[in-house]
Design a protein around this motif. Sequence first.
Motif, PDB file in Angstrom:
ATOM      1  N   UNK A   1       0.823  -1.222   0.000  1.00  0.00           N
ATOM      2  CA  UNK A   1       0.000   0.000   0.000  1.00  0.00           C
ATOM      3  C   UNK A   1       0.851   1.262   0.000  1.00  0.00           C
ATOM      4  N   UNK A   2       1.900   1.252  -0.803  1.00  0.00           N
ATOM      5  CA  UNK A   2       2.806   2.395  -0.894  1.00  0.00           C
ATOM      6  C   UNK A   2       2.659   3.106  -2.245  1.00  0.00           C
ATOM      7  N   UNK A   3       1.428   3.171  -2.733  1.00  0.00           N
ATOM      8  CA  UNK A   3       1.172   3.904  -3.968  1.00  0.00           C
ATOM      9  C   UNK A   3       1.498   5.388  -3.752  1.00  0.00           C
ATOM     10  N   UNK A   4       1.815   6.078  -4.819  1.00  0.00           N
ATOM     11  CA  UNK A   4       2.122   7.494  -4.725  1.00  0.00           C
ATOM     12  C   UNK A   4       3.599   7.790  -4.598  1.00  0.00           C
ATOM     13  N   UNK A   5       4.428   6.747  -4.711  1.00  0.00           N
ATOM     14  CA  UNK A   5       5.878   6.964  -4.690  1.00  0.00           C
ATOM     15  C   UNK A   5       6.309   7.691  -5.961  1.00  0.00           C
ATOM     16  N   UNK A   6       7.383   8.442  -5.853  1.00  0.00           N
ATOM     17  CA  UNK A   6       7.931   9.105  -7.029  1.00  0.00           C
ATOM     18  C   UNK A   6       8.565   8.052  -7.933  1.00  0.00           C
ATOM     19  N   UNK A   7       8.370   8.189  -9.220  1.00  0.00           N
ATOM     20  CA  UNK A   7       8.982   7.213 -10.123  1.00  0.00           C
ATOM     21  C   UNK A   7       9.254   7.851 -11.473  1.00  0.00           C
ATOM     22  N   UNK A   8      10.228   7.291 -12.164  1.00  0.00           N
ATOM     23  CA  UNK A   8      10.565   7.775 -13.490  1.00  0.00           C
ATOM     24  C   UNK A   8      10.831   6.584 -14.412  1.00  0.00           C
ATOM     25  N   UNK A   9      10.018   6.467 -15.450  1.00  0.00           N
ATOM     26  CA  UNK A   9      10.188   5.416 -16.444  1.00  0.00           C
ATOM     27  C   UNK A   9      11.299   5.812 -17.412  1.00  0.00           C
ATOM     28  N   UNK A  10      12.285   4.931 -17.540  1.00  0.00           N
ATOM     29  CA  UNK A  10      13.424   5.208 -18.403  1.00  0.00           C
ATOM     30  C   UNK A  10      13.482   4.205 -19.546  1.00  0.00           C
ATOM     31  N   UNK A  11      14.109   4.622 -20.639  1.00  0.00           N
ATOM     32  CA  UNK A  11      14.231   3.782 -21.830  1.00  0.00           C
ATOM     33  C   UNK A  11      15.607   3.119 -21.877  1.00  0.00           C
ATOM     34  N   UNK A  12      15.599   1.777 -21.924  1.00  0.00           N
ATOM     35  CA  UNK A  12      16.863   1.063 -22.101  1.00  0.00           C
ATOM     36  C   UNK A  12      17.446   1.362 -23.476  1.00  0.00           C
ATOM     37  N   UNK A  13      16.576   1.427 -24.488  1.00  0.00           N
ATOM     38  CA  UNK A  13      17.032   1.644 -25.857  1.00  0.00           C
ATOM     39  C   UNK A  13      17.763   2.975 -26.003  1.00  0.00           C
ATOM     40  N   UNK A  14      17.304   3.985 -25.267  1.00  0.00           N
ATOM     41  CA  UNK A  14      17.930   5.308 -25.326  1.00  0.00           C
ATOM     42  C   UNK A  14      19.064   5.466 -24.316  1.00  0.00           C
ATOM     43  N   UNK A  15      19.383   4.368 -23.627  1.00  0.00           N
ATOM     44  CA  UNK A  15      20.470   4.377 -22.633  1.00  0.00           C
ATOM     45  C   UNK A  15      20.203   5.356 -21.481  1.00  0.00           C
ATOM     46  N   UNK A  16      18.925   5.578 -21.191  1.00  0.00           N
ATOM     47  CA  UNK A  16      18.595   6.512 -20.119  1.00  0.00           C
ATOM     48  C   UNK A  16      18.978   5.983 -18.740  1.00  0.00           C
ATOM     49  N   UNK A  17      19.168   4.653 -18.640  1.00  0.00           N
ATOM     50  CA  UNK A  17      19.607   4.095 -17.360  1.00  0.00           C
ATOM     51  C   UNK A  17      21.070   4.424 -17.064  1.00  0.00           C
ATOM     52  N   UNK A  18      21.765   5.015 -18.032  1.00  0.00           N
ATOM     53  CA  UNK A  18      23.141   5.466 -17.814  1.00  0.00           C
ATOM     54  C   UNK A  18      23.203   6.980 -17.567  1.00  0.00           C
ATOM     55  N   UNK A  19      22.062   7.587 -17.323  1.00  0.00           N
ATOM     56  CA  UNK A  19      22.015   9.034 -17.095  1.00  0.00           C
ATOM     57  C   UNK A  19      22.662   9.381 -15.757  1.00  0.00           C
ATOM     58  N   UNK A  20      22.979  10.643 -15.593  1.00  0.00           N
ATOM     59  CA  UNK A  20      23.638  11.100 -14.368  1.00  0.00           C
ATOM     60  C   UNK A  20      22.760  10.869 -13.148  1.00  0.00           C
ATOM     61  N   UNK A  21      21.454  11.091 -13.282  1.00  0.00           N
ATOM     62  CA  UNK A  21      20.554  10.918 -12.141  1.00  0.00           C
ATOM     63  C   UNK A  21      20.615   9.478 -11.609  1.00  0.00           C
ATOM     64  N   UNK A  22      20.646   8.516 -12.527  1.00  0.00           N
ATOM     65  CA  UNK A  22      20.737   7.122 -12.115  1.00  0.00           C
ATOM     66  C   UNK A  22      22.133   6.810 -11.580  1.00  0.00           C
ATOM     67  N   UNK A  23      23.153   7.217 -12.303  1.00  0.00           N
ATOM     68  CA  UNK A  23      24.521   6.901 -11.906  1.00  0.00           C
ATOM     69  C   UNK A  23      24.873   7.486 -10.539  1.00  0.00           C
ATOM     70  N   UNK A  24      24.222   8.576 -10.179  1.00  0.00           N
ATOM     71  CA  UNK A  24      24.482   9.191  -8.878  1.00  0.00           C
ATOM     72  C   UNK A  24      24.093   8.277  -7.723  1.00  0.00           C
TER      73      UNK A  24
END
Length: 230
Positions: free
Chosen positions: A27-50
Amino acid sequence: MAKQMLLYWGSGSPPCWRVMITLEEKNLQGYQNKLLSFEKQEHKSKDVMDINPRGQLPSFKHDNIIINESYGACLYLENQFKSQGTQLIPDAAAEQALVYQRMFEVMTLHEKMADAIFYTWRVPEAERHDSALKRNREALAAELRIWEGYFQKMDSGSYVAGKNFTMADVMFIPQIAFVFRFGLSQEKYPKLAEYYSLVKERPSIKASWPPHWTENPQGSDTLKDLVCDI
């Protein structure tokens, strides 16, 4: 409390999906979340790498606490919010032991699934061998036969570790959804298909269903010929 949580995730990723299911079940709905694209390499962004120097998803933060490994994040959420939502780890010793056993068996299923499905994506064309692909598929079929056998020994309508939905199901359902998405025959694996039909209607699963699967319901036929011979 949920608003103090941040999850970076990728659509269809079983490790990401585990965390999202756990958040729903607790019952922890309402958490902050950001959907990222593997194809665009968004998982290697600074926000994630931090917060995740490997640049992998999921990446999860609760206040100043960072926990990126999906099993760890799920267990953390269960322990921190034990009295909230669904109890995912039972108290009784025998039931708890079976949940832990099945949870960690899913790691083997995940490995064999990835080896079979992603072989041509992971291995450069010049290094591929038909014999290796054949071995990977046979290993996945053998692993799925084990799980089909588990459900054959249980009553109809059972979850992975018995009559209750537990953390074992949190780990297992993304894998089973994934193999059916890639064409696994529901006729050849009837007990797994029965389980899949039951659990995919659960509110936590529907709420966290991969959005690109909804947009494109048609999967692939990669595993259509995988045979169950138990």
